[in-house]
Design an enzyme around this catalytic site. Structure first.
Site, short mmCIF file in Angstrom:
data_model
loop_
_atom_site.label_atom_id
_atom_site.label_comp_id
_atom_site.label_asym_id
_atom_site.label_seq_id
_atom_site.Cartn_x
_atom_site.Cartn_y
_atom_site.Cartn_z
N CYS A 79 -1.07 -8.36 2.83
CA CYS A 79 -0.93 -8.27 1.37
C CYS A 79 0.50 -7.90 0.98
O CYS A 79 0.87 -8.04 -0.19
CB CYS A 79 -1.91 -7.26 0.79
SG CYS A 79 -1.54 -5.56 1.21
N CYS A 87 -6.05 -0.71 -0.50
CA CYS A 87 -4.95 0.14 -0.95
C CYS A 87 -5.32 1.62 -0.85
O CYS A 87 -4.48 2.45 -0.50
CB CYS A 87 -4.56 -0.19 -2.39
SG CYS A 87 -3.84 -1.83 -2.57
#
Length: 173
Positions: free
Chosen positions: A38, A123
């Site tokens: 990512c 995250c």
């Protein structure tokens, strides 16, 4: 708490006005994690102090000062969720003892942000891993015994990093 896809108001607010952004000179511990897939990279700095409140020692009834995270800052290159989770974990961890900080979970991070889209849960994992790595670094630099659960986390993070670097080695050049 899970979001259906849109960012919560708390995530947007935290992204737009992050707390504890920056670095700490002479940090006691630094945790750096990333996800090449990512593109998020998180760097978390901690300064450890002694809590002025004495807590009774379990072993002999005497008092001892507890090590606490007296300062914590982050530098993150990443998306809205990466910056928001980095900021919120510093808010959660600041002032906690090292033992308390090590108990912070990805669920605590997500709940503090009032949800994250499922696709952005990684995250919250990165934020927790960055904190763990900073504490691991602190223990390592100071020749302190490293708790077994922290050592296992560090090995998992290291192994995941090696797998990703091997898989994407041509992209890393």
């Amino acid at each position: 708490m899970e979001s259906s896809g849109a960012y919560t108001k708390k995530v947007i607010e935290t992204f737009q006005h992050p707390h504890n952004y920056g670095s700490i000179k002479n940090a006691d511990g630094i945790g750096k994690v990333g996800n090449i897939v990512c593109g998020d990279i998180m760097k978390l700095y901690i300064k450890v102090g002694r809590n002025p409140i004495r807590k009774p020692s379990v072993s002999n009834g005497a008092s001892k000062k507890m090590e606490t995270l007296k300062d914590i800052k982050f530098e993150t290159f990443g998306c809205v969720a990466a910056i928001a989770t980095s900021s919120i974990i510093t808010d959660i961890a600041k002032g906690k003892t090292i033992e308390e900080a090590l108990k912070i979970t990805k669920e605590n991070v997500v709940d503090s942000l009032e949800g994250l889209p499922k696709i952005k849960f990684h995250c919250s994992v990165l934020a927790v891993d960055a904190l763990s790595e900073a504490i691991y670094d602190y223990f390592f630099k100071n020749n302190k015994p490293i708790p077994e659960n922290l050592s296992k986390r560090h090995e998992r993070i290291k192994k995941e990093k090696e797998i990703i670097e091997k898989r994407y080695k041509k992209w890393l050049k």
